[in-house]
Design a protein around this motif. Structure first.
Motif, PDB file in Angstrom:
ATOM      1  N   ARG A   1      -0.448  11.432   1.161  1.00 56.61           N
ATOM      2  CA  ARG A   1      -1.288  12.430   1.796  1.00 56.61           C
ATOM      3  C   ARG A   1      -2.370  13.004   0.700  1.00 56.61           C
ATOM      4  O   ARG A   1      -2.135  13.117  -0.182  1.00 56.61           O
ATOM      5  CB  ARG A   1      -0.264  13.590   2.520  1.00 56.61           C
ATOM      6  N   GLY A   2      -3.300  13.315   1.261  1.00 54.19           N
ATOM      7  CA  GLY A   2      -4.734  13.570   0.699  1.00 54.19           C
ATOM      8  C   GLY A   2      -4.276  14.711  -0.457  1.00 54.19           C
ATOM      9  O   GLY A   2      -5.098  14.922  -1.475  1.00 54.19           O
TER      10      GLY A   2
ATOM     11  N   TYR B   1      -9.947  14.456  10.505  1.00 51.14           N
ATOM     12  CA  TYR B   1      -9.064  14.828   9.291  1.00 51.14           C
ATOM     13  C   TYR B   1      -9.362  16.372   8.715  1.00 51.14           C
ATOM     14  O   TYR B   1     -10.704  16.488   8.517  1.00 51.14           O
ATOM     15  CB  TYR B   1      -9.211  13.825   8.045  1.00 51.14           C
TER      16      TYR B   1
ATOM     17  N   SER C   1      -9.593  -3.104  -2.898  1.00 52.35           N
ATOM     18  CA  SER C   1      -7.899  -2.969  -2.270  1.00 52.35           C
ATOM     19  C   SER C   1      -7.867  -3.534  -0.942  1.00 52.35           C
ATOM     20  O   SER C   1      -6.724  -3.690  -0.580  1.00 52.35           O
ATOM     21  CB  SER C   1      -7.582  -1.570  -2.864  1.00 52.35           C
TER      22      SER C   1
ATOM     23  N   TYR D   1      -6.918  20.437  -5.939  1.00 48.66           N
ATOM     24  CA  TYR D   1      -5.813  19.840  -5.860  1.00 48.66           C
ATOM     25  C   TYR D   1      -4.515  20.335  -6.562  1.00 48.66           C
ATOM     26  O   TYR D   1      -3.551  19.551  -6.635  1.00 48.66           O
ATOM     27  CB  TYR D   1      -5.984  18.558  -6.152  1.00 48.66           C
TER      28      TYR D   1
ATOM     29  N   ILE E   1      -1.377  10.809  -6.618  1.00 49.63           N
ATOM     30  CA  ILE E   1      -1.987   9.485  -6.423  1.00 49.63           C
ATOM     31  C   ILE E   1      -2.431   9.283  -7.923  1.00 49.63           C
ATOM     32  O   ILE E   1      -2.126   7.923  -8.384  1.00 49.63           O
ATOM     33  CB  ILE E   1      -3.341   9.725  -5.606  1.00 49.63           C
TER      34      ILE E   1
ATOM     35  N   MET F   1      -9.126  17.578   5.971  1.00 46.94           N
ATOM     36  CA  MET F   1      -9.590  17.815   4.611  1.00 46.94           C
ATOM     37  C   MET F   1     -11.224  17.305   4.419  1.00 46.94           C
ATOM     38  O   MET F   1     -11.743  17.615   3.357  1.00 46.94           O
ATOM     39  CB  MET F   1      -8.655  16.934   3.614  1.00 46.94           C
TER      40      MET F   1
ATOM     41  N   LEU G   1      -4.701   3.931   7.482  1.00 48.36           N
ATOM     42  CA  LEU G   1      -4.812   2.904   6.375  1.00 48.36           C
ATOM     43  C   LEU G   1      -6.079   1.951   6.671  1.00 48.36           C
ATOM     44  O   LEU G   1      -6.507   1.527   5.590  1.00 48.36           O
ATOM     45  CB  LEU G   1      -3.613   2.149   6.184  1.00 48.36           C
TER      46      LEU G   1
ATOM     47  N   TYR H   1       0.979  -1.106  -0.089  1.00 49.41           N
ATOM     48  CA  TYR H   1      -0.122  -0.112  -0.086  1.00 49.41           C
ATOM     49  C   TYR H   1       0.867   1.136   0.023  1.00 49.41           C
ATOM     50  O   TYR H   1       2.013   1.298   0.747  1.00 49.41           O
ATOM     51  CB  TYR H   1      -0.876  -0.021   1.249  1.00 49.41           C
TER      52      TYR H   1
ATOM     53  N   ASP I   1      -1.440   5.989  -9.677  1.00 49.58           N
ATOM     54  CA  ASP I   1      -2.062   4.922 -10.223  1.00 49.58           C
ATOM     55  C   ASP I   1      -2.117   4.626 -11.651  1.00 49.58           C
ATOM     56  O   ASP I   1      -2.158   3.522 -11.793  1.00 49.58           O
ATOM     57  CB  ASP I   1      -3.716   5.556 -10.144  1.00 49.58           C
TER      58      ASP I   1
ATOM     59  N   TYR J   1       0.678   4.970   0.897  1.00 52.35           N
ATOM     60  CA  TYR J   1      -0.227   5.993   1.791  1.00 52.35           C
ATOM     61  C   TYR J   1       0.256   7.065   1.252  1.00 52.35           C
ATOM     62  O   TYR J   1       1.506   7.592   1.524  1.00 52.35           O
ATOM     63  CB  TYR J   1      -0.126   5.577   3.091  1.00 52.35           C
TER      64      TYR J   1
ATOM     65  N   ILE K   1     -11.651   6.194   4.582  1.00 51.54           N
ATOM     66  CA  ILE K   1     -10.939   7.651   4.468  1.00 51.54           C
ATOM     67  C   ILE K   1     -10.885   7.945   3.049  1.00 51.54           C
ATOM     68  O   ILE K   1     -11.481   9.014   2.437  1.00 51.54           O
ATOM     69  CB  ILE K   1      -9.632   7.829   5.281  1.00 51.54           C
ATOM     70  N   PRO K   2     -10.275   7.161   1.976  1.00 54.87           N
ATOM     71  CA  PRO K   2     -10.538   7.683   0.675  1.00 54.87           C
ATOM     72  C   PRO K   2     -11.653   7.586   0.187  1.00 54.87           C
ATOM     73  O   PRO K   2     -11.971   8.653  -0.534  1.00 54.87           O
ATOM     74  CB  PRO K   2      -9.683   6.836   0.026  1.00 54.87           C
TER      75      PRO K   2
ATOM     76  N   LEU L   1     -13.094  10.953   0.951  1.00 54.19           N
ATOM     77  CA  LEU L   1     -12.872  11.977   0.308  1.00 54.19           C
ATOM     78  C   LEU L   1     -13.049  12.141  -1.006  1.00 54.19           C
ATOM     79  O   LEU L   1     -13.551  13.131  -1.646  1.00 54.19           O
ATOM     80  CB  LEU L   1     -11.265  11.935   0.419  1.00 54.19           C
TER      81      LEU L   1
ATOM     82  N   TYR M   1      -1.451  -0.996  -4.164  1.00 56.44           N
ATOM     83  CA  TYR M   1      -2.684  -0.176  -4.125  1.00 56.44           C
ATOM     84  C   TYR M   1      -2.230   1.199  -3.631  1.00 56.44           C
ATOM     85  O   TYR M   1      -1.387   1.325  -2.630  1.00 56.44           O
ATOM     86  CB  TYR M   1      -3.686  -0.785  -3.202  1.00 56.44           C
ATOM     87  N   THR M   2      -2.800   2.346  -4.026  1.00 59.67           N
ATOM     88  CA  THR M   2      -2.722   3.782  -3.431  1.00 59.67           C
ATOM     89  C   THR M   2      -3.651   3.696  -2.378  1.00 59.67           C
ATOM     90  O   THR M   2      -4.694   3.233  -2.414  1.00 59.67           O
ATOM     91  CB  THR M   2      -2.747   4.832  -4.590  1.00 59.67           C
ATOM     92  N   HIS M   3      -3.344   4.627  -1.272  1.00 60.78           N
ATOM     93  CA  HIS M   3      -4.332   5.015  -0.344  1.00 60.78           C
ATOM     94  C   HIS M   3      -4.313   6.150   0.130  1.00 60.78           C
ATOM     95  O   HIS M   3      -3.039   6.687   0.353  1.00 60.78           O
ATOM     96  CB  HIS M   3      -3.694   4.034   0.821  1.00 60.78           C
ATOM     97  N   SER M   4      -5.250   7.012   0.100  1.00 60.69           N
ATOM     98  CA  SER M   4      -5.192   8.482   0.102  1.00 60.69           C
ATOM     99  C   SER M   4      -5.369   8.852   1.703  1.00 60.69           C
ATOM    100  O   SER M   4      -6.096   8.208   2.331  1.00 60.69           O
ATOM    101  CB  SER M   4      -6.490   9.343  -0.682  1.00 60.69           C
ATOM    102  N   GLY M   5      -4.517   9.732   2.104  1.00 56.26           N
ATOM    103  CA  GLY M   5      -4.988  10.396   3.522  1.00 56.26           C
ATOM    104  C   GLY M   5      -5.768  11.300   3.373  1.00 56.26           C
ATOM    105  O   GLY M   5      -6.413  11.637   2.129  1.00 56.26           O
TER     106      GLY M   5
ATOM    107  N   SER N   1     -11.351  -0.487   5.929  1.00 55.07           N
ATOM    108  CA  SER N   1     -10.380   0.062   5.757  1.00 55.07           C
ATOM    109  C   SER N   1     -10.278   1.369   4.695  1.00 55.07           C
ATOM    110  O   SER N   1      -9.505   2.140   4.633  1.00 55.07           O
ATOM    111  CB  SER N   1      -9.159  -0.578   5.416  1.00 55.07           C
TER     112      SER N   1
ATOM    113  N   ARG O   1      -3.353  14.735  -4.357  1.00 59.16           N
ATOM    114  CA  ARG O   1      -4.201  13.981  -5.176  1.00 59.16           C
ATOM    115  C   ARG O   1      -3.643  13.672  -6.746  1.00 59.16           C
ATOM    116  O   ARG O   1      -3.522  12.572  -7.310  1.00 59.16           O
ATOM    117  CB  ARG O   1      -5.204  14.780  -5.343  1.00 59.16           C
TER     118      ARG O   1
END
Ligand code: FMN
Ligand code: SF4
Ligand code: FES
Lengths: 680, 435, 160
Positions: free
Chosen positions: B131-132, C67, C17, C138, B138, C69, B188, B127, B142, B129, C28-29, C32, B168-172, C25, B135
């Motif tokens: 930060r959001g 969070y 995923s 973004y 990400i 955001m 996560l 994964y 991806d 991770y 959060i994404p 968002l 996989y990517t995972h966004s904060g 899990s 983007r």
């Protein structure tokens, strides 16, 4: 047993099983390490940092609440560094905490106040502006004042882990973090108040108790809750003959720290304006207040007259009066009135169970058994202590719990196996779990009223066939349902009328109803019957009475009661309510008025007689006198089932209902969840 | 995507593809020795891969500088649970902006690093991770992952080796604390960014309570080169126990701010003068934050030192995350301290008392002080409160707030005292906490 | 509650995923990405996401309120995050932020009356070497000056 690890704490040698936390090991040798967030039995947090200790060779102070003991570890809790750390933690905690202890509801029993007293930081160097947040009302029972919160998360954990309700969480971040309820701005939950009780400070307070008194102005009387048959001990805080609070801080009962809304808050029926405080006598068709002597004379006169002419009596006892009262009542009926028409509202077929096994579980067994099977009951709604015990057993010992129920139940969250069945099909559901159950080392089976008579015998036969030790609990509904059955409030074998038969007998001369309300849903066939009712309230039955005698509640008398698990415990009188008398005293007065001798009508004397004459009740006195619980032993030889199994019917009480008493509790009826069913 | 001119003093190992046309594509990657390290690793036993990484003296680039090979060796070989590679791309430490470039310019290098780590510990999935706010990164990642799947570098039977690995990517979603490894794992798993009680460490119970290798983006991006050219070659680029190069992020009052890949142990003064073109506007150097805002400040007189973990630690600061913030003679340390504390207060997760209350108290105190309402006693109090936090919080965020604070007061006490006599103001007039 | 097909695909990918049984899990994404489409995490959105993941709305709220955001109320169509953390502060981030406040007539966490712009004083955005920096939604804008900011806002205003 796990290996023992040797270490020293403050120079004292300690031996503790591997895995023990240093904070616990220290407590064992009398070294108190302060903590807010550490709470035995709940998950670990290490958030408050009050429990920091010095460990030899560790570069910094360590949190003893998450530190397992290790061989030859050298721990010190009394060094300047540790003391300084504690002081500074308290100083930090107080920065945002209001310093208004004199008006805080928790004053006098606040853990933060005690810590400041013990560990210092009485003077703060904080001169900034405090964060202010308005107090919130989560429910009529639960109020939350964020600035007082120390964020120990005990409330969140007891709700999530202990109860499985998950009604509380943590919202926001950092210093703005606070406890949040599950419906945005309000709670929908069991309203059990465990969160309030467990809160170390005045952050969570009870709408029932807050701002009425200081804790030291109350007397604290430990007695047994008068609602359901689980037998929880509740400590009543009483001031000037008013109960102000119910809680369980001393944890001395079979329920440990557990209480549901009824045990904690529903005591207020005692002070209902509708309590009967003077006897009533029917004069010219109307019930009118009269003196005790006039009312008693009327009863005695009628009883004597009917007995003399060989008339027909019917006696209905209660499932929340004491064993002594129940015993005395049946003795009164049998010996003085010469009748075998005695009964009570039966809420489970415990009689048949006692007839086919001696293997009965206690509440403690529910916490220690390796496996349990719940048949035909929504345990969390109807038997909350048992649900709590089983969940704690699962959390702490990975116990496996199986359910056979009609619909979804809270135990599904963790149950190891379940069968969904139509009512009446329970045994088939149980059979489906046979293979899994057979593989268990032991089992406790709890069953509700769907299992009666032959079904009870089949269930016990099923248990026997598993080839493992099995114990049973017959789930009953009221605080002394079990005692009523044990004391003989059942028809005389071969001829005595059952409760429905009494109501249906057109030729009944006298109906004597003690602490029951059979006419709520039933009708009395005998128009001319003389009806005597002893009760707290003018119930449907009392309205039909010729004489109504105001009775004292369980919280106003002493005596013993027997829980569904057969555990005998003592009541302690917490207060007196003007005008009302304990039922036992009333029986004594009627007997005296009739000029008959049934022995001393005093709880101690009657209990002694019970111990000598009622099978299984030869329980050790000191245990009970000291506030403990002693299980009534099952009779040596199975007894013949008394009365008819098919009369057993649960009262379908939920967390928010409980017969007559529940109707008169404002607390119980004020919460949104009342009257049950709305919520699971 | 490059935002600053490279420096001739750079030693380009991780950044060698930066600026190449289409550097994000797998074709460019393959054309420039991409996946050669992985191919070598495929021939090796797991212990040998770990041995190579150990020999490289690669130390964690996320901040703590823990030897990467050693971390990998803690993953229990025999565990029956699935194992995971988790990449820390939270990049939240103020002063740090390098992981962003590594992903933007060379995403396949990260994938290759993860694959090698997966071989070393037997992991089945990874994964990343991120930060959001990142983007766009990400999206880049991806696309790169999708391309790697298409061309057989991810998924089943990778390059015919029988290896299966998914990424996989995972966004904060906005939380500095989620860069802390155990808080990252909580995030996560869909929860608040509150750290975990340790032990157990991630190597034993990490993502989904399974054994996990958790590394910074840059750490893993160094791995392909190590396997390709050998650990010894990488080690030789740096100083003893501090192998290789690292991406230093020069910011603040400097003529040529930017991200530069320099050998470990590169002299800090030289870095400022020769790589960064010196302090701006012809001003004198006042101080440097050597590795992100969590690191104790170095006075100008302390800056003649080799930038490796051990030397900077000996100077009682930290090499940290590579964020080198240069401060000129006019910088107000009081303003700096106030802004830094505001950050930690805003980012404190709120779990433990000393961090939650300590950062809040310090922030309020500093904002008041900064606004001109300070007293002499406040100066002692600042240091005292920071020391009361140090080493006592639930996770290192409390230390990250306390350590620089202590250094400001210790090293620039005179400036705090002088500030009491000055008219307040400066760029930080506000005293509210609106967090 | 319906989401666009693109979002549906995205949410599904996110859930896939996660290891089986660990779908929560993805919370959060998922929040968002949902927020990007719906503008804000209204109770309706939260309940829908919570339902899909088998968690309670309170569990979702614990996360949302943590969070920075994630938001319950909508931001402006162009959400400006201006970094004032150390590296940016040293190169005029504070002034840039102050300029934006004046220009837009709003303060931290506020939205202009027409809903076009919202402003946030941001913590480090990871653009320290190209300070001062800011984000519009973004997209990064680096090496900013008040003049560049004015031009940026002008062009955004023209866009609709
Ligand atoms: C408060 C805090 C924030 C952190 N933020 C980051 C971060 O943004 N990125 C990162 O890689 N490591 C960060 N770390 C360090 C990680 O906890 C962890 O040590 C690192 O990711 C491990 O990878 P490495 O060994 O490759 O450096 C942070 C640590 C703390 C205490
Ligand atoms: S409300 Fe009370 S029990 Fe709950 S976290 Fe706050 S202090 Fe602890
Ligand atoms: S009891 Fe150890 S940190 Fe709270």
């Amino acid at each position: 047993m796990a290996d023992l690890v040797r270490l020293t704490i403050d120079g004292k040698p300690v031996e503790a099983p591997a895995g023990t936390l240093v904070i616990e090991a220290a407590r064992c040798i009398g070294v108190e390490i302060p903590a807010f967030c550490y709470y035995p039995g709940l998950s670990l947090q290490a958030a408050c940092r009050m429990c920091l200790v010095e460990v030899e060779r560790a570069p910094k102070l360590l949190a003893s609440c998450t530190l397992p003991v290790a061989e030859n570890m050298v721990v010190r809790t009394d060094t300047p560094a540790v003391k300084q750390a504690r002081r500074s933690m308290i100083e930090f905690l107080l920065t945002n905490h209001p310093l208004d202890c004199p008006v805080c509801d928790k004053g006098g029993e606040c853990e933060l106040q005690d810590m400041v007293f013990r560990y210092g930081a009485g003077e703060s160097r904080f001169s900034e502006v405090k964060q202010h947040v308005e107090e919130k009302r989560f429910s009529p029972i639960v109020f939350f004042d964020a600035p007082r919160c120390v964020l120990c998360y005990r409330c969140v954990r007891i709700c999530n882990e202990g109860l499985g309700v998950r009604a509380l969480g943590i919202v926001n971040r950092g210093v703005a973090s606070e406890i949040g309820p599950n419906r945005g701005d309000r709670l929908e939950c069991d309203e059990c108040g465990a969160c309030i009780d467990i809160c170390p400070v005045g952050a969570l307070t009870s709408g029932i108790y807050r701002y009425q008194t200081r804790p030291w102005e109350m007397q604290h009387v430990g007695t047994i809750c008068t609602f359901c048959a689980n037998g929880c001990k509740t400590t009543l805080g009483v001031r000037n003959h008013r109960i102000i609070r119910g809680n369980n801080r001393d944890r001395s009962g079979i329920n440990g720290e557990f209480l549901c809304i009824k045990g904690r808050y529903a005591f207020d029926f005692v002070h209902s304006e509708e309590r009967l405080q003077t006897p009533l006598l029917r004069v010219n068709g109307e019930l009118q207040p009269v003196s005790w002597s006039r009312a008693l004379a009327a009863v005695a006169e009628k009883f004597t007259e009917v007995k003399a002419r060989g008339g027909k009596f019917g006696v209905i006892g209660s499932n929340h009066t004491t064993n002594e009262e129940n015993y005395f009542l049946q003795k009164f009926a049998r010996q003085a009135l010469g009748t075998g028409n005695i009964d009570h509202q039966r809420t489970g077929d415990v009689a048949t169970l006692l007839g086919c096994t001696r293997s009965l579980a206690t509440v403690a067994d529910l916490y220690s058994t390796k496996a349990a099977l719940v048949v035909g009951s929504d345990l969390a709604q109807q038997h909350p202590l048992y649900a709590f015990q089983l969940r704690a057993n699962w959390r702490h010992h990975q116990a496996r719990v199986y359910t056979v129920t009609e619909g979804p139940v809270r135990e599904d969250q963790y149950s190891a196996g379940r069968a969904r069945v139509q009512r009446g099909e329970e045994l088939a559901g149980v059979e489906r779990l046979r293979e899994q159950l057979k593989a268990e080392p032991e089992l406790v089976i709890l069953f509700g009223d769907a299992i009666q008579g032959e079904a009870v015998r089949k269930l016990v036969a099923f248990g026997d066939s598993l080839g493992i030790p099995v114990k049973y609990v017959c789930l009953l509904d009221y605080s002394n349902s079990r005692g009523a059955a044990d004391m003989g409030l059942t028809p005389e074998p071969g001829g005595g009328l059952t409760l429905p038969e009494m109501l249906a007998a057109w030729d009944l001369d006298v109906l004597w109803v003690v602490g029951a309300n059979p006419l709520k849903n039933g009708e009395l066939a005998a128009d001319g019957a003389f009806v005597v009712v002893q009760d707290l309230f003018l119930t449907e039955t009392a309205r039909r009475a010729d004489v109504v005698l105001p009775a004292a509640s369980a919280y106003e008398k002493s005596g013993t009661v027997t829980s569904a698990t057969g555990e005998v415990q003592a009541l302690r009188a917490a207060l007196k309510v003007m005008g009302a008398k304990p039922d036992l005293e009333i029986f004594g007065l009627i007997a005296r008025e009739m000029g008959i001798d049934l022995g001393v009508a005093m709880p101690e004397a009657v209990f002694e007689e019970i111990r000598q004459t009622v099978r299984g009740y030869n329980v050790p006195l000191p245990v009970i006198a000291a506030g403990g619980a002693a299980q009534a032993l099952a009779p040596e030889a199975p007894v013949a089932a008394a009365g008819r199994a098919d009369l057993a019917e649960s009262a379908r009480n939920t967390l928010f209902t409980s017969g007559t008493l529940g109707r008169y509790s404002k607390a119980l009826n004020s919460v949104e969840e009342a009257p049950g069913g709305l919520y699971r | 995507m490059l935002y600053n001119q490279p420096s001739p003093l750079e030693v380009k190992v991780l950044t060698r593809r930066f600026g190449l046309p289409d550097s994000q594509s797998l074709d460019t990657y393959l054309a420039t020795e991409g996946f050669q390290g992985f191919r070598r690793a495929l021939e090796m036993k797991p212990e040998e891969i770990i041995g190579e990484v150990m020999a490289s003296n690669l130390r964690g680039r996320g901040g703590a500088g823990f030897p990467a090979g050693m971390k990998w060796s803690f993953v229990p070989r025999a565990s029956s649970k699935p194992k995971y590679i988790v990449v820390n791309g939270d990049e939240g430490e103020p002063g740090t902006c390098k992981d962003r470039l590594l992903i933007e310019n060379d995403p396949h290098q990260l994938i290759e690093g993860m694959l090698i780590a997966a071989l070393a510990v037997g992991a089945a999935a990874g994964y990343i991770y991120i930060r959001g706010e990142y983007r766009r990164l990400i999206e880049i990642m991806d696309r790169a992952i999708a391309e790697a799947y298409r061309k057989g570098y991810l998924g089943e039977n990778i390059l015919g080796s029988g290896l299966r690995f998914d990424v996989y990517t995972h966004s904060g979603a906005g939380s500095y604390e989620c860069g802390e490894e155990s808080a990252l794992l909580e995030s996560l798993e869909g929860r608040r960014g509150v750290p975990r009680i340790r032990p157990p460490f991630p190597a034993v119970a990490g993502a989904f309570q399974c054994p996990t290798v958790l590394n910074n983006v840059e750490t893993l991006c160094a791995v392909p080169a190590i396997l390709r050219d050998g650990g010894a070659a990488f080690a030789a680029l740096g100083t003893p126990k501090n192998g290789g190069t690292r991406l230093f992020c020069l910011s603040g009052h400097i003529n040529k701010p930017g991200v530069y890949e320099l050998p470990m142990g590169f002299n800090l003064l030289r870095m400022i003068d020769e790589v960064g073109g010196g302090v701006w506007k012809g001003k004198k150097l006042k101080a440097v934050i050597p590795g992100g805002s969590s690191c104790p400040i170095l006075k100008a007189s302390e800056c003649d030192l080799a930038m490796d973990f051990d030397t900077v630690a000996k100077a009682r600061s930290m090499l940290g995350s590579g964020g080198v913030v240069v401060l000129d003679e006019d910088t107000s340390i009081v303003s700096l301290a106030t802004r830094v504390m505001r950050f930690y207060q805003h980012e404190s997760c709120g779990w433990c008392v000393p961090c939650r209350e300590g950062t809040t108290w310090l922030r309020k105190l500093l904002e008041r002080f900064h606004a001109g309402h300070g007293t002499l006693a406040d100066i002692d109090l600042m240091g005292d409160l920071a020391r009361n936090m140090l080493g006592r919080t639930f996770c290192p965020l409390g230390d990250a707030a306390a350590m620089p604070m202590i250094s400001y007061v210790e090293k620039f006490r005179g400036e705090f005292e002088e500030y009491l006599n000055r008219t307040p103001g400066g760029p930080l007039g506000r005293v509210t906490i609106d967090g | 509650m319906t989401f666009s097909p693109e979002l549906e695909t995205r949410l599904e990918t996110l859930m896939r995923s996660c290891p089986p049984g660990r779908e929560a899990s993805a919370l959060i994404p998922m929040l968002l990405y949902a927020q990007d489409e719906t503008g804000a995490l209204t109770s309706e959105v939260v309940e829908e996401v919570a339902r899909r993941l088998g968690i309670t709305p309170l569990q979702a709220d614990e996360v949302i309120s943590y969070y920075s955001m994630l938001r319950r109320r909508p931001a402006g169509r162009h959400h400006l995050q201006i970094c004032t953390n150390v590296s940016c502060m040293l190169r005029g981030g504070q002034e840039l932020y102050g300029h934006a406040c004046k220009r837009l007539g709003i303060r931290n966490h506020e939205v202009t009356a027409d809903g076009e712009f919202s402003l946030e004083e941001a913590e480090c955005l990871g653009a320290c070497s190209w300070a001062p920096a800011m984000l519009v939604n973004y997209d990064y804008h680096q090496d900013m000056t008040p003049e560049k900011l004015d031009r940026l806002i002008d062009s955004l205003e023209k866009k609709h």
